[in-house]
Write a protein that holds these residues in place. Sequence first.
Motif, mmCIF file in Angstrom:
data_model
loop_
_atom_site.group_PDB
_atom_site.id
_atom_site.type_symbol
_atom_site.label_atom_id
_atom_site.label_comp_id
_atom_site.label_asym_id
_atom_site.label_seq_id
_atom_site.Cartn_x
_atom_site.Cartn_y
_atom_site.Cartn_z
ATOM 1 N N ASN A 46 0.826 -1.209 0.000
ATOM 2 C CA ASN A 46 0.000 0.000 0.000
ATOM 3 C C ASN A 46 0.866 1.266 0.000
ATOM 4 O OD1 ASN A 46 -2.348 -1.454 -0.030
ATOM 5 N ND2 ASN A 46 -2.751 -1.239 2.156
ATOM 6 N N ALA A 47 1.972 1.230 0.709
ATOM 7 C CA ALA A 47 2.868 2.391 0.733
ATOM 8 C C ALA A 47 3.426 2.659 -0.665
ATOM 9 C CB ALA A 47 4.001 2.168 1.730
ATOM 10 N N SER A 71 3.903 3.849 5.397
ATOM 11 C CA SER A 71 3.514 2.490 5.801
ATOM 12 C C SER A 71 3.288 2.415 7.307
ATOM 13 C CB SER A 71 4.559 1.467 5.360
ATOM 14 O OG SER A 71 5.804 1.739 5.969
ATOM 15 N N TYR A 72 4.132 3.083 8.068
ATOM 16 C CA TYR A 72 3.977 3.100 9.520
ATOM 17 C C TYR A 72 2.635 3.719 9.912
ATOM 18 C CZ TYR A 72 5.038 3.928 14.446
ATOM 19 O OH TYR A 72 4.998 3.939 15.824
ATOM 20 N N ARG A 73 2.298 4.849 9.288
ATOM 21 C CA ARG A 73 1.018 5.517 9.589
ATOM 22 C C ARG A 73 -0.172 4.674 9.140
ATOM 23 N NH1 ARG A 73 2.803 11.636 8.007
ATOM 24 N NH2 ARG A 73 3.948 12.032 9.933
ATOM 25 N N LEU A 74 -0.043 3.995 8.016
ATOM 26 C CA LEU A 74 -1.122 3.121 7.543
ATOM 27 C C LEU A 74 -1.415 2.011 8.552
ATOM 28 C CD1 LEU A 74 -0.223 2.719 3.751
ATOM 29 C CD2 LEU A 74 -2.260 3.840 4.683
ATOM 30 N N VAL A 75 -0.365 1.413 9.059
ATOM 31 C CA VAL A 75 -0.547 0.334 10.040
ATOM 32 C C VAL A 75 -1.158 0.878 11.328
ATOM 33 C CG1 VAL A 75 0.610 -1.436 11.415
ATOM 34 C CG2 VAL A 75 1.299 -1.079 9.065
ATOM 35 N N LEU A 76 -0.670 2.007 11.799
ATOM 36 C CA LEU A 76 -1.240 2.599 13.018
ATOM 37 C C LEU A 76 -2.724 2.916 12.841
ATOM 38 C CD1 LEU A 76 1.542 4.983 14.355
ATOM 39 C CD2 LEU A 76 0.891 2.734 15.202
ATOM 40 N N ASN A 77 -3.083 3.481 11.695
ATOM 41 C CA ASN A 77 -4.489 3.775 11.422
ATOM 42 C C ASN A 77 -5.322 2.501 11.378
ATOM 43 O OD1 ASN A 77 -4.109 6.526 11.324
ATOM 44 N ND2 ASN A 77 -3.849 6.583 9.111
ATOM 45 N N HIS A 78 -4.737 1.469 10.813
ATOM 46 C CA HIS A 78 -5.418 0.159 10.760
ATOM 47 C C HIS A 78 -5.709 -0.344 12.173
ATOM 48 C CE1 HIS A 78 -6.221 -4.019 9.719
ATOM 49 N NE2 HIS A 78 -5.275 -4.374 10.567
#
Length: 170
Positions: A46-47, A71-78
């Motif tokens: 996704n990143a 990618s880090y922010r995507l995972v945290l949001n998930h």
Amino acid sequence: MEINPIKNVCDDKIFKLLFSKHYKLLRNYLKYRFNDVDIADEFAQNAFLILWENCGKIKPIQAKKFLFTTSYRLVLNHYRRNKIDKRHKEQLIYNEIDFKTPDILFDENELNLKIYAAIKALPEKQRIVFMMNRFENQTYKDISEVLQISEKSVEKRMQRALINLRTVLK
């Protein structure tokens, strides 16, 4: 092939080079950070998708930092979304459970009987306005049209009905 810092990330060759250079590193970072291989693969991909969508804004020299941050922010949001979803599901389950004891049910029933008796004891004009407003959800304007009286009269009758109910139910 070396990445030219002046060129654009939208260039296919540069993007492929960035992918081959950073994908495995990014996936391993996410796998280590979040201890989940599936999430690491999904969000690393996704990143790169987000990098491709924003390729005109990002220079190749900024790509690595962009990928890791994104990618880090995507995972945290998930995880945040999942936590909120879990909380909502728990709240729904909690709300479905009926915690009423026989004493509470008895008191509730007794209160309902008092309320109905108090409404029944209201003068007829007040009772009609009160029931039309509270039980049929009609506005003062609608009630005034049906009863062929002014809105001020409806308002006054409603006010008196509420005062009477408060007095009786105290």
